[in-house]
Design a protein around this motif. Sequence first.
Motif, PDB file in Angstrom:
ATOM      1  N   LEU A 159       0.852  -1.190   0.000  1.00  0.00           N
ATOM      2  CA  LEU A 159       0.000   0.000   0.000  1.00  0.00           C
ATOM      3  C   LEU A 159       0.884   1.236   0.000  1.00  0.00           C
ATOM      4  CD1 LEU A 159      -2.749  -0.882   2.668  1.00  0.00           C
ATOM      5  CD2 LEU A 159      -2.780  -1.305   0.204  1.00  0.00           C
ATOM      6  N   THR A 160       0.469   2.253  -0.733  1.00  0.00           N
ATOM      7  CA  THR A 160       1.194   3.516  -0.728  1.00  0.00           C
ATOM      8  C   THR A 160       0.945   4.240   0.601  1.00  0.00           C
ATOM      9  OG1 THR A 160      -0.621   4.838  -1.634  1.00  0.00           O
ATOM     10  CG2 THR A 160       0.828   3.704  -3.215  1.00  0.00           C
ATOM     11  N   GLU A 163      -2.583   5.516   0.726  1.00  0.00           N
ATOM     12  CA  GLU A 163      -3.524   4.413   0.941  1.00  0.00           C
ATOM     13  C   GLU A 163      -3.524   3.982   2.408  1.00  0.00           C
ATOM     14  OE1 GLU A 163      -3.201   2.530  -3.574  1.00  0.00           O
ATOM     15  OE2 GLU A 163      -2.064   1.651  -1.922  1.00  0.00           O
ATOM     16  N   PHE A 201     -11.141   7.632  -5.718  1.00  0.00           N
ATOM     17  CA  PHE A 201      -9.963   7.007  -6.305  1.00  0.00           C
ATOM     18  C   PHE A 201      -9.282   6.069  -5.312  1.00  0.00           C
ATOM     19  CE2 PHE A 201      -5.334   7.058  -6.931  1.00  0.00           C
ATOM     20  CZ  PHE A 201      -5.256   6.511  -8.201  1.00  0.00           C
ATOM     21  N   TYR A 202      -9.029   6.560  -4.095  1.00  0.00           N
ATOM     22  CA  TYR A 202      -8.268   5.758  -3.137  1.00  0.00           C
ATOM     23  C   TYR A 202      -9.093   4.625  -2.544  1.00  0.00           C
ATOM     24  CZ  TYR A 202      -4.110   8.588  -3.470  1.00  0.00           C
ATOM     25  OH  TYR A 202      -2.963   9.192  -3.949  1.00  0.00           O
ATOM     26  N   ALA A 204     -11.367   3.015  -4.217  1.00  0.00           N
ATOM     27  CA  ALA A 204     -11.372   2.021  -5.290  1.00  0.00           C
ATOM     28  C   ALA A 204     -10.052   1.243  -5.307  1.00  0.00           C
ATOM     29  CB  ALA A 204     -11.606   2.700  -6.641  1.00  0.00           C
ATOM     30  N   ARG A 205      -8.934   1.936  -5.090  1.00  0.00           N
ATOM     31  CA  ARG A 205      -7.630   1.271  -5.058  1.00  0.00           C
ATOM     32  C   ARG A 205      -7.547   0.286  -3.901  1.00  0.00           C
ATOM     33  NH1 ARG A 205      -2.819   3.947  -7.692  1.00  0.00           N
ATOM     34  NH2 ARG A 205      -1.743   3.013  -5.922  1.00  0.00           N
ATOM     35  N   LEU A 206      -8.015   0.710  -2.722  1.00  0.00           N
ATOM     36  CA  LEU A 206      -7.961  -0.168  -1.555  1.00  0.00           C
ATOM     37  C   LEU A 206      -8.841  -1.406  -1.752  1.00  0.00           C
ATOM     38  CD1 LEU A 206      -8.009   2.497   1.309  1.00  0.00           C
ATOM     39  CD2 LEU A 206      -6.155   0.893   0.818  1.00  0.00           C
ATOM     40  N   GLN A 208      -9.639  -2.747  -4.591  1.00  0.00           N
ATOM     41  CA  GLN A 208      -9.002  -3.582  -5.612  1.00  0.00           C
ATOM     42  C   GLN A 208      -7.893  -4.433  -5.003  1.00  0.00           C
ATOM     43  OE1 GLN A 208     -10.276  -3.420  -8.807  1.00  0.00           O
ATOM     44  NE2 GLN A 208      -9.057  -5.272  -9.213  1.00  0.00           N
ATOM     45  N   LYS A 209      -7.205  -3.890  -4.032  1.00  0.00           N
ATOM     46  CA  LYS A 209      -6.081  -4.593  -3.429  1.00  0.00           C
ATOM     47  C   LYS A 209      -6.506  -5.546  -2.303  1.00  0.00           C
ATOM     48  CE  LYS A 209      -2.525  -1.126  -4.444  1.00  0.00           C
ATOM     49  NZ  LYS A 209      -1.454  -0.263  -3.898  1.00  0.00           N
TER      50      LYS A 209
END
Length: 232
Positions: A159-160, A163, A201-202, A204-206, A208-209
């Motif tokens: 995770l960034t 994130e 955006f974030y 959705a990224r979380l 997805q992961k």
Amino acid sequence: MVRVLVVDDEPQLLRAMRINLAARHYEVVLAADGAGALDAASRHLPDVVVLDLGLPDMDGTDVIAGLRGWTKVPILVLSGRADSADKVDALDAGADDYVTKPFSMDELLARLRALIRRSESEAADEPAVTIGHYTVDLAAKTVQRRPGAPADTPEQVHLTKTEWAVLEVLVRNPGRLVSGRQLLQQVWGPAYQSETNYLRFYLARLRQKLEPEPSHPKQLLTESGMGYRFQP
């Protein structure tokens, strides 16, 4: 290397702190105002914060409140305000210690070491949480495949910093609704309270992961028109 975020609007003090801390092998991040402090905290995830109360854009207690919404990072107030009421307000807002200007660098460093030791001790006892097929360890900043997960589940997930910051706010408020405005302020700062596209955006990224079915999340939830929720 321990990362220290120093927040003060005096350029000379920032320079002196950077030189003294770097000489003692600390990694130093600087900010000259409250918005910059909140932004730097979310991007750099410091191990300890040294914070002045008299900032040009907001009071230091508001910065403390913003940080406390998503992180337990130790906060050492370094301020010219010597009145006991100011100290009480800062400590009530969530500060861990208070040093009055002018100050001794040796004393400041001793206070920093004490806060870091206490933080490391507390972090060792911080529980991990399960999201989907993963165990999320907030203290170690790791996402590992949990026992019993499907064989094709990746062993670990990266995770960034941003994130992590978004996830920490939600995970530290299990089952509770966190408004979009609150999440934006705590992660990006007051200047970003209308940037709802950041959250979409974030999240959705979380998902997805971390979520087994990102399009049908079970734990990282959106409450339409209200905010977001982590469902344990």
